[in-house]
Design a protein around this motif. Structure first.
Motif, PDB file in Angstrom:
ATOM      1  N   VAL A 136     -12.310  -1.598 -14.185  1.00  0.00           N
ATOM      2  CA  VAL A 136     -13.494  -0.798 -13.883  1.00  0.00           C
ATOM      3  C   VAL A 136     -13.719  -0.828 -12.380  1.00  0.00           C
ATOM      4  O   VAL A 136     -13.774  -1.903 -11.775  1.00  0.00           O
ATOM      5  CB  VAL A 136     -14.737  -1.330 -14.618  1.00  0.00           C
ATOM      6  CG1 VAL A 136     -15.975  -0.515 -14.238  1.00  0.00           C
ATOM      7  CG2 VAL A 136     -14.522  -1.283 -16.132  1.00  0.00           C
ATOM      8  N   VAL A 137     -13.844   0.349 -11.776  1.00  0.00           N
ATOM      9  CA  VAL A 137     -14.068   0.448 -10.337  1.00  0.00           C
ATOM     10  C   VAL A 137     -15.495   0.907 -10.101  1.00  0.00           C
ATOM     11  O   VAL A 137     -15.856   2.053 -10.407  1.00  0.00           O
ATOM     12  CB  VAL A 137     -13.074   1.415  -9.679  1.00  0.00           C
ATOM     13  CG1 VAL A 137     -13.302   1.462  -8.171  1.00  0.00           C
ATOM     14  CG2 VAL A 137     -11.636   1.022  -9.987  1.00  0.00           C
ATOM     15  N   ASP A 138     -16.317  -0.004  -9.581  1.00  0.00           N
ATOM     16  CA  ASP A 138     -17.719   0.293  -9.285  1.00  0.00           C
ATOM     17  C   ASP A 138     -17.784   0.989  -7.931  1.00  0.00           C
ATOM     18  O   ASP A 138     -17.543   0.380  -6.894  1.00  0.00           O
ATOM     19  CB  ASP A 138     -18.520  -1.008  -9.269  1.00  0.00           C
ATOM     20  CG  ASP A 138     -19.965  -0.792  -8.864  1.00  0.00           C
ATOM     21  OD1 ASP A 138     -20.397   0.383  -8.809  1.00  0.00           O
ATOM     22  OD2 ASP A 138     -20.663  -1.784  -8.589  1.00  0.00           O
ATOM     23  N   ASP A 139     -18.125   2.270  -7.948  1.00  0.00           N
ATOM     24  CA  ASP A 139     -18.129   3.086  -6.729  1.00  0.00           C
ATOM     25  C   ASP A 139     -19.494   3.031  -6.047  1.00  0.00           C
ATOM     26  O   ASP A 139     -20.160   4.044  -5.870  1.00  0.00           O
ATOM     27  CB  ASP A 139     -17.753   4.523  -7.090  1.00  0.00           C
ATOM     28  CG  ASP A 139     -17.581   5.410  -5.872  1.00  0.00           C
ATOM     29  OD1 ASP A 139     -17.293   4.874  -4.782  1.00  0.00           O
ATOM     30  OD2 ASP A 139     -17.721   6.644  -6.021  1.00  0.00           O
ATOM     31  N   GLY A 140     -19.938   1.805  -5.705  1.00  0.00           N
ATOM     32  CA  GLY A 140     -21.204   1.647  -4.991  1.00  0.00           C
ATOM     33  C   GLY A 140     -22.408   1.977  -5.837  1.00  0.00           C
ATOM     34  O   GLY A 140     -23.352   2.641  -5.364  1.00  0.00           O
ATOM     35  N   SER A 141     -22.428   1.511  -7.084  1.00  0.00           N
ATOM     36  CA  SER A 141     -23.510   1.845  -8.020  1.00  0.00           C
ATOM     37  C   SER A 141     -24.815   1.136  -7.657  1.00  0.00           C
ATOM     38  O   SER A 141     -24.841   0.196  -6.838  1.00  0.00           O
ATOM     39  CB  SER A 141     -23.097   1.466  -9.447  1.00  0.00           C
ATOM     40  OG  SER A 141     -21.995   2.215  -9.876  1.00  0.00           O
ATOM     41  N   ASN A 142     -25.896   1.551  -8.323  1.00  0.00           N
ATOM     42  CA  ASN A 142     -27.193   0.926  -8.100  1.00  0.00           C
ATOM     43  C   ASN A 142     -27.239  -0.456  -8.763  1.00  0.00           C
ATOM     44  O   ASN A 142     -26.335  -0.858  -9.482  1.00  0.00           O
ATOM     45  CB  ASN A 142     -28.325   1.816  -8.618  1.00  0.00           C
ATOM     46  CG  ASN A 142     -28.125   2.205 -10.084  1.00  0.00           C
ATOM     47  OD1 ASN A 142     -27.526   1.463 -10.864  1.00  0.00           O
ATOM     48  ND2 ASN A 142     -28.655   3.367 -10.447  1.00  0.00           N
ATOM     49  N   ALA A 163     -11.862   8.608  -4.889  1.00  0.00           N
ATOM     50  CA  ALA A 163     -11.553   7.356  -4.187  1.00  0.00           C
ATOM     51  C   ALA A 163     -11.546   6.187  -5.160  1.00  0.00           C
ATOM     52  O   ALA A 163     -10.705   5.283  -5.073  1.00  0.00           O
ATOM     53  CB  ALA A 163     -12.575   7.121  -3.071  1.00  0.00           C
ATOM     54  N   ALA A 164     -12.479   6.190  -6.118  1.00  0.00           N
ATOM     55  CA  ALA A 164     -12.543   5.111  -7.109  1.00  0.00           C
ATOM     56  C   ALA A 164     -11.315   5.133  -8.017  1.00  0.00           C
ATOM     57  O   ALA A 164     -10.748   4.082  -8.345  1.00  0.00           O
ATOM     58  CB  ALA A 164     -13.816   5.239  -7.943  1.00  0.00           C
ATOM     59  N   VAL A 165     -10.880   6.327  -8.430  1.00  0.00           N
ATOM     60  CA  VAL A 165      -9.685   6.428  -9.275  1.00  0.00           C
ATOM     61  C   VAL A 165      -8.459   5.948  -8.504  1.00  0.00           C
ATOM     62  O   VAL A 165      -7.608   5.214  -9.027  1.00  0.00           O
ATOM     63  CB  VAL A 165      -9.487   7.867  -9.782  1.00  0.00           C
ATOM     64  CG1 VAL A 165      -8.163   7.994 -10.533  1.00  0.00           C
ATOM     65  CG2 VAL A 165     -10.637   8.275 -10.689  1.00  0.00           C
ATOM     66  N   LYS A 166      -8.351   6.355  -7.241  1.00  0.00           N
ATOM     67  CA  LYS A 166      -7.228   5.896  -6.413  1.00  0.00           C
ATOM     68  C   LYS A 166      -7.178   4.377  -6.364  1.00  0.00           C
ATOM     69  O   LYS A 166      -6.121   3.758  -6.507  1.00  0.00           O
ATOM     70  CB  LYS A 166      -7.368   6.441  -4.978  1.00  0.00           C
ATOM     71  CG  LYS A 166      -6.976   7.885  -4.797  1.00  0.00           C
ATOM     72  CD  LYS A 166      -7.057   8.227  -3.308  1.00  0.00           C
ATOM     73  CE  LYS A 166      -6.686   9.652  -3.012  1.00  0.00           C
ATOM     74  NZ  LYS A 166      -6.740   9.953  -1.561  1.00  0.00           N
ATOM     75  N   LEU A 215      -0.203   9.623  -4.320  1.00  0.00           N
ATOM     76  CA  LEU A 215      -1.608   9.398  -3.962  1.00  0.00           C
ATOM     77  C   LEU A 215      -1.870   9.519  -2.471  1.00  0.00           C
ATOM     78  O   LEU A 215      -2.925  10.022  -2.065  1.00  0.00           O
ATOM     79  CB  LEU A 215      -2.061   8.018  -4.464  1.00  0.00           C
ATOM     80  CG  LEU A 215      -2.257   7.882  -5.973  1.00  0.00           C
ATOM     81  CD1 LEU A 215      -2.728   6.476  -6.316  1.00  0.00           C
ATOM     82  CD2 LEU A 215      -3.247   8.920  -6.496  1.00  0.00           C
ATOM     83  N   ASP A 216      -0.931   9.077  -1.642  1.00  0.00           N
ATOM     84  CA  ASP A 216      -1.152   9.151  -0.202  1.00  0.00           C
ATOM     85  C   ASP A 216      -1.243  10.588   0.302  1.00  0.00           C
ATOM     86  O   ASP A 216      -1.779  10.837   1.388  1.00  0.00           O
ATOM     87  CB  ASP A 216      -0.020   8.432   0.546  1.00  0.00           C
ATOM     88  CG  ASP A 216      -0.095   6.917   0.382  1.00  0.00           C
ATOM     89  OD1 ASP A 216      -1.187   6.427   0.045  1.00  0.00           O
ATOM     90  OD2 ASP A 216       0.932   6.247   0.574  1.00  0.00           O
ATOM     91  N   GLN A 217      -0.707  11.522  -0.497  1.00  0.00           N
ATOM     92  CA  GLN A 217      -0.732  12.926  -0.080  1.00  0.00           C
ATOM     93  C   GLN A 217      -1.952  13.664  -0.616  1.00  0.00           C
ATOM     94  O   GLN A 217      -2.128  14.849  -0.345  1.00  0.00           O
ATOM     95  CB  GLN A 217       0.537  13.620  -0.574  1.00  0.00           C
ATOM     96  CG  GLN A 217       1.821  12.956  -0.098  1.00  0.00           C
ATOM     97  CD  GLN A 217       3.037  13.581  -0.739  1.00  0.00           C
ATOM     98  OE1 GLN A 217       3.046  14.762  -1.068  1.00  0.00           O
ATOM     99  NE2 GLN A 217       4.088  12.791  -0.919  1.00  0.00           N
ATOM    100  N   VAL A 218      -2.764  12.972  -1.434  1.00  0.00           N
ATOM    101  CA  VAL A 218      -3.960  13.598  -2.016  1.00  0.00           C
ATOM    102  C   VAL A 218      -5.136  13.375  -1.081  1.00  0.00           C
ATOM    103  O   VAL A 218      -5.549  12.238  -0.837  1.00  0.00           O
ATOM    104  CB  VAL A 218      -4.259  13.020  -3.416  1.00  0.00           C
ATOM    105  CG1 VAL A 218      -5.523  13.655  -3.985  1.00  0.00           C
ATOM    106  CG2 VAL A 218      -3.073  13.269  -4.346  1.00  0.00           C
TER     107      VAL A 218
END
Length: 577
Positions: free
Chosen positions: A33-39, A69-72, A166-169
């Motif tokens: 699970v990637v927490d993308d700066g959640s509250n 960014a989170a998926v990456k 991914l680096d090209q996305v």
């Protein structure tokens, strides 16, 4: 080694994430699970879930960077942890987690491919999002020459090839899902699809910013179109020459649900006169870009011609016969494709009450009337021939009789929904099956006892068990036909009929033939009776294919050339005799 995990990007979905994690845990899958700066409330839920779930890895981004960014970050973490594949799942509860085993099974079967969901929406999808997706799909088609849903985040990524892309996305927000798909196609990474239900939960939280994200997506498509122009020659070459022959169930639905939805939407707006002219460019595109289907069509038509020559048929028009002393041409094959497109529109027309009982001739209709009079349930075995949808619609319109149709894929279920949009009063009963288990058999038996009809196609081998077939004489060669429909009819202990509907000039003909009163199902005779009954069905099908060759729609290598044996030398002939 196939070693998958799940990657979930999350931003402020504190109310739905626990349910998603519970669904993942039920499948015993490791999860990142990637927490993308959640509250703060979401962080507390995630910390508790991490303590309760031993298979959960939590990655925290200091500030919100965007879904892409989170998926990456999640995919990179999965690769570093030694996983071979990563299944992306959204945290908002939109995705049907019950389809995860099927997606992973497809990824195991095609380990080099990106496996992506093909969304089947219910009425919860906002119309603005629905039409916006069609707009994006159009641009992705231009950029890749491929008809694949580009916005769903329910995907299995093959990590070894994905990390090189991914680096090209560039996109790191809502444009990520689209851009990564396009660039993986550019890198010749194969794409496999699986139909899956997608819902928009009531009071769900969406982070899609109408103006900002659409601006990002517009800029992205500008970049991609420039990149496509450089790659266009290679894309066309791959589209024209890199066709593969596979089992029919593995072949992507080339029309795709969104394309069909667009056509049916046009049908609702302008009717038949508006839509039929659109068939020529659409069918023309599919014809030119699918060499495998072209070849399958020509092979089939050539075998029809061979049989007609042997029977000394006189030929006037292709719609009736194929010229016996001429090779099948590309024009003949294109007519075959066009007939398929016209049949698809006729399915809409009959449910929109544009085709009615007065347009149809019923051959051997007394067989059907006798079943109704005696309230006798029956199994009708049909084929991908003509337009069996007309039978289903008219059975209800004229007789009020419910017809249950067994289908193999969720695309048929999606088509069912579209038909209801055309005619909300349409009485449809599609039963999606891949295997006939005990529960399904009991349910079907109850329908037969209630005097209902079961319809199943008999000219495509099983999705899950393609080897469970018998090779029978069809147009002079041995071809695989499934045993399943005949086994089912034997289990249900009911009469078995052939049901076909085809177009003859400007009218439609529904044709009934009784195949057998009941298939004996004792252990000693079961196999012989199944093959004998299947051969009767195939003989009828061959007769109609010779009569109306352009109305049989199996555009794949039906005879499986590596297994073809001339019918005169095949042992099953002895069984049938």
């Amino acid at each position: 080694m196939f070693n998958p995990c799940v990657v979930i990007p999350i931003y402020n979905h504190s109310e739905t994430i626990a349910g998603v994690i519970d669904g993942i845990n039920a499948l015993n899958l490791p999860c990142i699970v990637v927490d993308d700066g959640s509250n703060e409330s979401t962080k507390q839920v995630l910390n508790q879930l991490q303590q309760d779930s031993s298979g959960l890895t939590l990655v925290t981004l200091a500030k919100n960077q965007g879904k892409g960014a989170a998926v990456k970050q999640g995919l990179a973490t999965a690769w570093l942890h030694g996983y071979s594949h990563a299944l992306q799942v959204d945290a908002d509860g939109q995705h049907d987690l019950q389809d995860i085993p099927q997606l992973l099974a497809k990824a195991r079967q095609h380990p080099e491919a990106l496996v992506t969901g093909q969304p089947l929406y219910d009425d919860s999808i906002p119309k603005s999002r629905q039409y916006g997706r069609l707009f994006t799909h159009f641009w992705v088609w231009l950029e890749t020459l491929s008809l694949t849903d580009s916005m769903i985040g329910f995907r299995v990524y093959p990590l070894a090839s994905t990390v090189t892309v991914l680096d090209q996305v560039v996109g790191e927000r809502m444009d990520f899902d689209i851009e990564v798909l396009v660039k993986m196609i550019w890198h010749e990474i194969p794409v496999e699809v699986y139909p899956t239900r997608v819902i928009y939960p009531e009071n769900g939280i969406s982070h899609f910013n109408l103006w900002h994200d659409n601006w990002l997506i517009s800029k992205m498509h500008t970049r991609l179109m420039c990149g496509m122009l450089l790659r266009l020659p290679n894309l066309i070459k791959r589209k024209l020459f890199n066709q593969q022959t596979t089992h029919w169930a593995s072949i992507r639905e080339r029309g795709s649900i969104w394309g069909l939805t667009f056509l049916l939407w046009m049908f609702r707006l302008g009717g038949d006169k508006l839509v039929r002219p659109l068939l020529y460019p659409i069918i023309g595109y599919f014809y030119l870009t699918n060499k495998a289907a072209q070849q399958a069509s020509k092979t089939y038509l050539s075998r029809v011609a061979e049989q007609q020559v042997q029977h000394n048929k006189t030929v006037q028009h292709l719609s009736e016969q194929i010229p016996p002393d001429a090779l099948v041409s590309s024009q003949d094959s294109f007519k075959h494709f066009m007939q398929f497109g016209q049949a698809a529109l006729d399915k809409c027309a009959v449910w929109a009450n544009k085709i009615t009982v007065k347009d149809v001739d019923i051959i051997n209709g007394e067989l059907f009337d006798n079943l109704l009079e005696n309230k006798q349930g029956a199994v009708f075995i049909t084929a991908h021939f003509g337009n069996s949808e007309i039978c289903r619609a008219l059975a209800y319109a004229k007789y009020g009789q419910k017809v249950n149709v067994l289908v193999h894929t969720k695309h048929a279920v999606a088509f069912n929904k579209i038909i209801r949009e055309i005619n909300p009063e349409a009485q449809l009963s599609l039963i999606e099956v891949t295997d006939i288990g005990p529960d399904t058999a009991i349910m079907l038996s109850e329908k037969i006892e209630q005097g209902e009809f079961i319809v199943i196609v008999g000219d495509r081998t099983s999705v899950n068990d393609p080897a469970n077939c018998c090779y029978l004489d069809f147009l002079g060669y041995q071809a695989p036909f499934p045993k399943g429909p005949f086994v089912l009819a034997g289990l249900l202990k009911c009469p078995v009929y052939l049901l076909l509907c085809y177009q003859a000039q400007s009218r439609y003909r529904v044709h009934f033939e009784k195949i057998t009163e009941k298939i004996p199902f004792g252990k000693k005779v079961r196999e012989q009776e199944i093959i004998k009954t299947a051969q009767i069905y195939v003989s009828y099908l061959e007769r109609f294919c010779l009569k109306q060759p352009l109305q049989w729609f199996n555009f794949f290598n039906f005879w499986q050339q590596d297994k073809v044996v001339k019918s005169q030398t095949y042992a099953v002939k002895k069984v049938v005799k």
